[in-house]
Structure formats: structure tokens, C-alpha cells
Design a protein around this motif. Structure first.
Motif, short mmCIF file in Angstrom:
data_model
loop_
_atom_site.label_atom_id
_atom_site.label_comp_id
_atom_site.label_asym_id
_atom_site.label_seq_id
_atom_site.Cartn_x
_atom_site.Cartn_y
_atom_site.Cartn_z
N ARG A 132 2.55 8.96 -6.58
CA ARG A 132 2.98 10.35 -6.40
C ARG A 132 4.24 10.64 -7.23
O ARG A 132 4.37 11.73 -7.80
CB ARG A 132 3.25 10.63 -4.93
N ASP A 147 0.83 -1.21 0.00
CA ASP A 147 0.00 0.00 0.00
C ASP A 147 0.87 1.26 0.00
O ASP A 147 0.61 2.21 -0.74
CB ASP A 147 -0.92 0.01 1.22
N GLU A 204 1.36 3.99 -3.21
CA GLU A 204 1.11 5.42 -3.08
C GLU A 204 2.35 6.21 -3.47
O GLU A 204 2.26 7.25 -4.15
CB GLU A 204 0.68 5.76 -1.65
#
Length: 943
Positions: free
Chosen positions: A752, A744, A748
Motif C-alpha cells: 500500500r 503478512d 500488505e
């Protein structure tokens, strides 16, 4: 006892006089004269032993300032041994005749030597008696040796002159020669001295025995000098110590000699002490209040006294004389002469710093002209790079400023500008004080923009609040023009920079940047400063992409001169922006130019901050060894004493990237717990997490990284190109068996990084995803990472990806593993990461051992047996005899073995792993075989 040196001529003359008195019955007078400390007393002390060898009795006496009013005091000292208990002053009508009688009577029985030291301090009756005695000496076997100090007023009295005029010889002991100096130094050291040391002693003291003896005594008393001055360092260092040594033991003796001098002589001595050597003679005379004739006469007096060196310009023979002169002055005299000297220097057009030096010694003078002189001196000191001298002049000028007026505020602002070069925290304090005193908003703004933005953000909240109120008072930059607009832009830049301490400020930077138009103006320093802060805010909050930020950041750099003063503005943030966008082509040369100029100015703070900026660039390039050297340079310049943690980001990154436990410890010790406050993430949390991970405490390490990440999110620090904390935390989650959380976080991070668009951030996230993903999908992600990082600015990230990919391929038995492992090893060595290179090297050796085992297995039984015996050192003949075959057969089997093993010859057989193992023997995991036995490889360090 100090030996008598270089006095052979004097002793020979006195010996001749003693011999003449003893044999011919005719005495004589010998006068020993000279300046202070020339060894007159030492010569007299050596004469009793000389007289004893000639059968002569010695009588001694010495004058003293406190006994000049005691009648017949000196005569009584001489005659006491001849007339014990007799009255000091004879009561008869002819006292001088009565006092001569004992001398005549005793000399008739044995020759006499009368020694009189400090004749210039003798009482008047004793002088008259000695005058009568001097006239009778040719008739008696009496030798009179009198010593007096030349240049003392007492030596010029008629009664003294009446005595000395009758001298058969006038002796003036000269300074010690080089050989005499060497002998005296050797006597003090207990061994021969270094010639350079002897020369330094003679040059510093002029060969004067008094100064030389005092110098050697002071050297022996220095801390750590030990016996013989042996611990004072090399010869050059000891010579410098000799020249700079103070001699407090001589001050009182020299002061007494000076106090007896006439007024003009004392005034000249004061002027020389205050103005120093090499000063214009006319200026010295004006300060002393003497015309040319009076100055020349006073200089002759000091020279006869032995206090002035020979030469056209008046100069003290030793700095101890200057110390004595200054000690002899009352506080009022000291103040008066320094103020007068400063005024003469100031009005005479002399260098401003000379006048300022005088004012530093006279703090009570607060006349209006002093501020002007001190300001000029501060400007001169700044031009030559003496920032602390400039600050001392301005602090002295504050004594003459009004307690609460604008003149004081202007001085405080100037002082702060100077202090930024070596004491930024003091600079902020003084600007804060100036803000309370300046009358207009424009004047206060002009002072406020001198505060470095980095220090404003980490400074006391009242200072930030004061700057905020000032910005509101000045108004919006868009409604202003000229200087007021520049000031408003500068204040806005500082306040937006300070917004990193709280939430909500950074995301607004992108919108403000858009307000400036598609091509923001960069013509002024304030415009560039504001655009830099806005770019930094948009970068940290990831409100824009790297493609949008990089071109504008490059334009700012093109417009900005490579000046050391950029560290006092928001421009250091531009380095962070350029690093995050992987745009490092121009910033390195720019920083090197700025650094050279900072060194030329001798500005410590700019040197340290530029070293940090350059260190950050080196880390971003993956040049860790060079980055470590840059961090050491900044720390050696004292950056940790005043810099904020945000300013030291590059040093924190060096500690993390190099796994340097000592550097991490130093960083943690510089800042107490709780030093970071508000919403700003603490870089120390990352260091603590790294330290916990190194010692194997993974849960604690993970908590530190997650805590830092939560703080970063609150402060809107969202960009993974700045601190890839999610990648670090994901790796820890995975090692703790929490694969879901790990995926997870890195998903992310990857999202980004992709949105930001910088290759290094994307390639790093791809690598971590690949490391956490098993099978071919993981290999594919690692290949994507390698492709993304190919040609990127950070070589260290390429090395890490190559190592992981090489290891994954090695486990899968892929032939291309060697290529990636070699690439990782070579790139790691270039980057200065030996631990990474060692890991790649171990994998390469494992791969080589695996291949060699397969090659050895391809040998025939006969080839293997022959090769084994040859590897153990057996010759072809010995092998043939043991195996009962021909030597030709041995050569044939060895040739086939060399070809199959890809060896050049017999000497390489001993290094072939598993060659000596018997077929079918199991090789333990992590080992490989050689002629020396099984070798075990250490476990691989994680990447």
C-alpha cells in the motif's frame, strides 16, 4: 483601637481651649466639620483623656436620625450625669434656663468639656438649648466641642448655623498623609508595610480614615490572607488587590448619608454610578435631569459630603460609594436609569459598547432600538478581539427578539459565529436552533455553512440529517449560480466530511474530484473547501496516489489566505493531506502566519486548532520535542473541552511517538468510554495499545491495534501514510513469536505504501520488513529504507532506520556500524528523542569497548604492565623501581602504549576499558573495564 493620626494641630487648639477654661474661667465653642469618614468622631473620642489631664470633666452626647423627633434628647444625654433621673423636658416657663442651670452650677466647681457628635441630627429643642449655651460659654469654664457632617442637609438648618457661627475655631481634619497612612497600615499588619502597598492604600482611599480602616479590615478577612496580609502575594499583586477591593461594610452607612440628601444630589449620584468615571459632564447632567446650575450645586453637595474627589470632572472618591448608590436604588429605579442611560448613549453617538453595557444591566427593556445597539456593540467587541463580550451583547439582544421569527434566527446565527472563537459546541447548538426558524433554504444554508465541518461530523445525528435535507432542498451545485452555488458547495463539503462516520463515502471522493475536471476551480472559498474534503477522502481511502494528490493540495494552499478563520472550514484537512504526501515546505510558514493573526484577535479556539495543525506538521517532520510543546499549548487553551478526537489526531500522535505516559493518561481521561461511535476508528485504542506495550502486555497491545485496524478498514481508512497500524501490529506479532502474521501485515503495508508513493511511508515499511527479516536480506531492506528516507521530511524515521541498520551491522562485526550508529544518535538528538539517542550511544560505547579490547591485546607484556601501573597513578620513577628497569625504559614503553591506544597522554589511561584486566580474564557480556572497575550497560530498548 485605631490610633489617632495626623491630628496634632486639632489637639493643640483644643488643649489651649481646655487650659484657658481651667485657668481663666472662660470657655469656648470649637466646631469639627468635614465630609463623611474624615475622622471627626475619632477625634472626639480622644478628648476625654486629654480633658482628664487638665482636671476637666467630660460629658458626651450624639445625634441620631431616629432621635430627631425626641425633644431634648441630645440635651438629656449631656445632662444626665449632672441631674440623674430628672425629667427630659423641664416643665417650667423657661426650660432652656432650667437646663443651663446644672451646667453653670457644676462648672463653678470644676471645668467641663461637652462633646456633641453628629450635631446635624440633633432634635430642635436641644439645638435651641445649645444655642443659648454657646452664648454663655465665655462666662463659664466650659468648652463645647461639636462635630457635624458637612454637606448634610441638617448642617444647613438655621438653628445649627446659629450655633456654629459662634465657634472660636472651625476644624476640618484633612486626609491622612503618607506617613499617617503608613502608621495605620502598620498597626493593622503588626509590622511596617511595603511602601508600594502603603501608596496603593492611600491612592485607593484618598487618605480617608474611614475608607482606609474598612479596606484594611476587608483585607484581613480575605481567604488566605492570614495575619498581616502576608499571603496576598507580591507587593504589586497586593496593591492591585487594594485598588479592586469591595467594601460591603460601608454600603449601609454611605446609603444612609445619601438618602438624607436632596433629590438633585441623589439623582446626580445615580447618574455618576451608572455612567462611571470619566463620563462627559453634559451627559451626566442629562441623565440626572439637571441643568448646568443644578448639576454644579448637586456636585458641591456631594463634594461637601466627602463623596466626590477633587478635580474638574465629578468622580466618586471610592468605588464603595458607587456600590452604595446602586444598593440604594429600587429595582424600578435601577432599570429606569440604566435604560435611560443606554438610550442617551445610543442616540448621542457614543461608543456602542457603552450603551450595551447599560442594557446588560436592564434586561427587561426590549424596545426595538436595543437590538440595533447591541448588534453594533457586538461588532465593536469582535473588532477588538473581545469575543465573549460580543456573545454577551448578542445573548442580551435575543431577549428583545421575537420568539420564533427570522430576526431571532439571524441573531442566533451571529451569536454562533462569535461563539466559534471560544465555545464551538454552543455555536453548533445555536445554529441548529436558527435552522428551525429561517424561512428560506438559502438563509438556512447560509447559517449551516457556519458549522465547522469537524464539529458537524462529530455532532448529533439530527443536525447532520438537517444539513443533508437542506442540501437536497437547495439542489445540486452544478445547477446553481452565484451565492446559491457557493452555499451548495459548502454544504456538500460538510456532508462529505461527515461521511467519515460511515462506510462507502470516502471512496467516492476521487470520482467526485475527477468530475471537477483536470484543473478544478479554486477561486472561491467554497470551491477550495470542497476540493480539500475530496482530496482528504481520496487520501484516506487511497483512491488516488500521492503524486496525483500533492500538486492539487499545493494549489489549494496557494489560493487560501493564511487566516485564523480557516479552522471553521474544512481547510484543516489539507494539513493531513500535505503530511501524507510529504509536502511540508509551504504549510509551516502558512500556519505560523495564521497563528499570529489568531493571537492578535485573541481567538482561543483558532489558536488551539492552529497549534494542533502545527503540532501535526512537527510530528511529520520528526521534531518531537517541538511537537510536545505544541500539544501542551493546545491543551492549555482547553482544546480537549470541545474538540473531536479526529481534531486531536496530532496530540494522539505525539503521545505515541514520544512514549509520553502522562500525556497518554491525560488523553484517556478527557474522553469517557464509548465517546467514539459509528464506524470512526477511535484514536484512544491506539493510545491504549501503546500503554499496554510499554507495560509489557503484548497480547493486549496487539488486540488494541488490530481492533483499530478493523475499524479503519470499515471506515475506508486505508492509507498507511496516515496511521501505520500494520507496522505497529507486525512488530508485536513478531515479538510474540508469530513471524508469519507479522510478515503478512508488513507485506500488505509495504504494498500500500508503494502504491501511495510517499517516501516516508515506503521507507518506514521497508525498515519494518528489514527488522523482521534475518541475514543479508534484512540488511539490504534496511539499506533500502535508509536510501528511501534520505532527504525525506521525517528525520525521526531516518534515525530509527539508522539505528536498526547500525545494530544489525554491529552484530555482524561490520566496520560501517559506527557510521550508522552515530547518524542515529545525532539525528535522534535533533528530533528530541533522547531514548533513541541513548540506545545509539550505548551501542557506540559497546563498539568502542570491543575495539579497545583488541587494541589492549596488541600491547606487549612490558607495555601493558607499565601502562597498568601508570593508570593506577604511579610515577615513572615508581614504575622503574617496582619493575627494576630504567626510567628511560618506562618512558619508551609508555610512548609505544600511547601510540597503540591512540591516547594523548597519561591522564587518559584510566578510561581505557580492559587495560587493568589481566590477560585472559573473561569480560562478562554487557560490561566493559576501566580503572574504576567493570561497568555494566543496561539492556537496549527496542526501536
Amino acid at each position: 483601637m485605631t490610633p489617632l493620626l495626623d491630628r496634632r494641630r486639632e489637639l493643640e487648639l483644643i488643649t489651649t481651649a481646655l487650659r484657658t477654661a481651667a485657668t481663666a474661667g472662660s470657655g469656648s465653642l470649637i466646631v469639627v466639620t468635614g465630609g463623611i469618614g474624615t475622622g471627626k468622631t475619632a477625634l472626639l473620642r480622644a478628648l476625654p483623656a486629654l480633658a482628664e489631664r487638665h482636671g476637666t470633666r467630660t460629658l458626651t452626647a450624639g445625634g441620631a436620625p431616629l432621635e430627631r423627633d425626641l425633644p431634648y434628647g441630645l440635651a438629656g444625654q449631656l445632662l444626665e450625669p449632672l441631674r440623674p433621673g430628672a425629667a427630659l423636658e423641664p416643665p417650667g416657663p423657661d426650660p432652656y434656663g432650667e437646663l443651663l442651670a446644672p451646667v453653670a452650677e457644676h462648672s463653678a466647681r470644676e471645668p467641663l468639656l461637652l462633646l456633641v457628635d453628629d450635631l446635624h441630627w440633633a432634635d430642635p429643642p436641644s439645638l435651641r438649648w445649645l444655642g443659648r449655651l454657646a452664648r454663655r460659654l465665655p462666662d463659664w469654664p466650659v468648652t463645647l466641642v461639636a462635630a457635624l457632617r458637612e454637606g448634610d442637609p441638617g448642617a444647613e438648618e438655621p438653628r445649627v448655623q446659629d450655633i456654629t457661627d459662634r465657634a472660636a475655631h472651625v476644624l476640618r481634619p484633612g486626609p491622612l498623609t503618607q506617613a499617617g497612612t503608613a502608621a495605620l497600615v502598620a498597626a493593622a499588619l503588626g509590622r511596617p508595610a511595603d511602601p508600594a502597598y502603603v501608596t496603593a492604600c492611600r491612592e485607593a482611599t484618598g487618605g480617608n480614615p474611614m475608607f482606609l480602616t474598612a479596606t484594611l479590615a476587608a483585607l484581613s478577612a480575605l481567604p488566605g490572607a492570614g495575619h498581616g496580609h502576608g499571603d496576598l502575594g507580591p507587593a504589586a499583586e497586593r496593591a492591585r488587590t487594594v485598588r479592586e477591593l469591595r467594601l460591603p461594610a460601608l454600603r449601609e452607612r454611605l446609603a444612609v448619608a445619601l438618602r438624607s440628601q436632596p433629590g438633585p444630589v441623589r439623582e446626580l449620584a445615580k447618574a455618576l454610578a451608572v455612567l462611571g468615571d470619566g463620563t462627559d459632564a453634559e451627559l451626566v447632567g442629562r441623565l440626572a435631569g439637571l441643568d448646568t446650575t443644578g448639576q454644579e450645586e448637586a456636585a458641591r453637595g456631594l463634594r461637601r459630603l466627602g463623596l466626590l474627589a477633587e478635580g474638574p470632572e465629578p468622580r466618586f472618591v471610592h468605588h464603595a460609594v458607587r456600590d452604595a448608590v446602586e444598593d440604594s436604588m429600587t429595582p424600578a429605579e435601577h432599570e429606569h436609569v440604566h435604560v435611560l442611560a443606554a438610550l442617551l448613549l445610543h442616540r448621542g453617538g457614543h461608543p456602542a459598547e457603552q450603551a450595551a453595557a447599560q442594557l446588560l444591566a436592564a434586561p427587561s427593556c426590549q424596545d426595538g432600538w436595543t437590538v440595533e445597539a447591541l448588534r453594533a456593540a457586538a461588532e465593536a467587541a469582535e473588532r477588538r478581539g473581545a469575543h465573549q463580550d460580543a456573545a454577551r451583547y448578542l445573548r442580551r439582544a435575543l431577549l428583545g427578539a421575537s420568539p420564533s421569527g427570522p430576526d431571532r434566527a439571524a441573531l442566533l446565527a451571529d451569536l454562533a459565529t462569535v461563539e466559534r472563537a471560544f465555545d464551538p459546541l454552543a455555536a453548533v447548538r445555536h445554529i441548529s436552533q436558527a435552522l428551525l426558524l429561517l424561512p428560506s433554504a438559502a438563509q438556512r444554508a447560509e447559517a449551516a455553512v457556519r458549522i465547522p465541518p469537524s464539529l458537524l461530523g462529530g455532532g448529533p445525528p439530527p443536525v447532520v440529517e438537517a444539513v443533508g435535507k437542506l442540501a437536497c432542498e437547495l439542489g445540486e451545485p452544478g445547477r446553481l449560480t452565484g451565492d446559491e452555488r457557493e452555499l451548495a458547495l459548502g454544504l456538500e463539503a460538510r456532508l462529505r466530511h461527515a461521511a467519515v462516520t460511515g462506510p462507502g463515502g470516502l471512496p467516492l471522493c476521487a470520482a467526485r474530484l475527477r468530475e471537477l475536471g483536470p484543473v478544478p476551480a479554486l477561486g472561491t472559498a467554497a470551491e477550495r473547501e470542497l476540493v480539500t474534503v475530496l482530496l482528504h477522502g481520496a487520501t484516506m481511502s487511497q483512491s488516488l496516489s500521492a503524486a496525483e494528490v500533492a500538486p492539487l493540495a499545493g494549489r489549494v494552499l496557494q489560493h487560501e489566505p493564511a487566516s485564523p478563520d480557516h479552522v471553521h472550514t474544512a481547510l484543516p484537512l489539507l494539513v493531513h493531506v500535505l503530511i501524507a504526501t510529504d509536502s511540508l515546505e509551504a504549510i509551516g510558514p502558512w500556519l505560523r502566519t495564521a497563528s499570529e493573526r489568531a493571537r492578535a484577535r485573541r481567538a482561543t479556539v483558532p489558536q488551539a486548532l492552529i497549534a494542533i495543525e502545527h503540532t501535526h506538521v512537527l510530528v511529520a517532520q520528526g521534531r518531537l520535542a517541538d511537537a510536545r510543546a505544541g500539544a501542551d499549548e493546545a491543551l492549555a487553551l482547553g482544546v480537549a473541552d470541545w474538540a473531536t478526537l479526529q481534531s486531536m489526531t496530532a496530540i494522539v500522535l505525539v503521545a505515541l511517538e514520544t512514549r509520553d505516559a502522562e500525556l497518554a493518561r491525560r488523553l484517556l481521561s478527557y474522553r469517557p468510554e464509548g465517546a467514539d461511535h459509528g464506524y470512526r476508528p477511535s484514536s484512544l485504542q491506539l493510545i491504549r495499545g501503546s500503554c499496554a506495550a510499554r507495560r509489557g502486555d503484548l497480547p493486549t497491545a496487539l488486540e488494541y491495534f488490530l481492533d483499530w485496524g478493523r475499524s479503519a478498514e470499515r471506515a475506508d481508512w486505508r492509507n498507511p501514510a496516515v496511521f501505520p497500524w500494520r507496522a505497529w501490529a507486525a512488530g508485536l506479532h513478531y515479538r510474540l513469536g508469530e513471524a508469519g502474521r507479522a510478515h503478512d501485515l508488513i507485506d500488505e503495508e509495504y504494498a500500500r505504501a508503494t502504491a501511495w508513493g510517499a517516501p516516508v511511508a515506503i521507507g518506514r515499511a521497508q525498515r519494518v520488513k528489514g527488522a523482521l527479516t534475518a541475514g543479508e536480506k534484512g540488511v539490504a531492506l534496511l539499506r533500502e529504507s535508509a536510501a528511501t528516507l534520505e532527504g525525506a521530511v521525517n528525520g525521526m524515521e531516518r534515525a530509527r532506520t539508522a539505528l536498526l541498520l547500525g545494530r544489525r551491522l554491529l552484530r555482524a562485526g561490520r566496520a560501517e556500524a559506527e557510521t550508522w550508529l552515530r547518524l542515529a544518535r545525532d539525528q535522534a538528538l535533533v528530533c528530541g528523542a533522547p531514548w533513541l539517542a541513548e540506545g545509539a550511544g550505548r551501542d557506540l560505547r559497546t563498539l568502542a569497548g570491543s575495539r579497545t579490547r583488541q587494541t589492549v591485546a596488541a600491547l606487549t607484556r612490558a607495555e601493558r604492565r607499565v601502562a597498568q601501573l601508570a593508570a593506577r597513578g604511579a610515577s615513572n620513577r615508581e614504575i622503574a623501581e617496582q619493575l627494576e628497569v630504567s626510567s628511560r625504559a618506562v618512558e619508551k614503553h609508555l610512548t609505544h602504549a600511547y601510540r597503540k591506544l591512540n591516547l594523548a597522554g597519561r591522564t587518559q589511561l584510566a578510561d581505557v576499558p580492559d587495560l587493568l584486566a589481566e590477560p585472559g580474564t573473561a569480560v562478562p557480556p554487557g560490561t566493559y573495564r576501566t580503572a574504576a572497575g567493570d561497568r555494566t550497560e543496561p539492556k537496549h530498548r527496542g526501536t
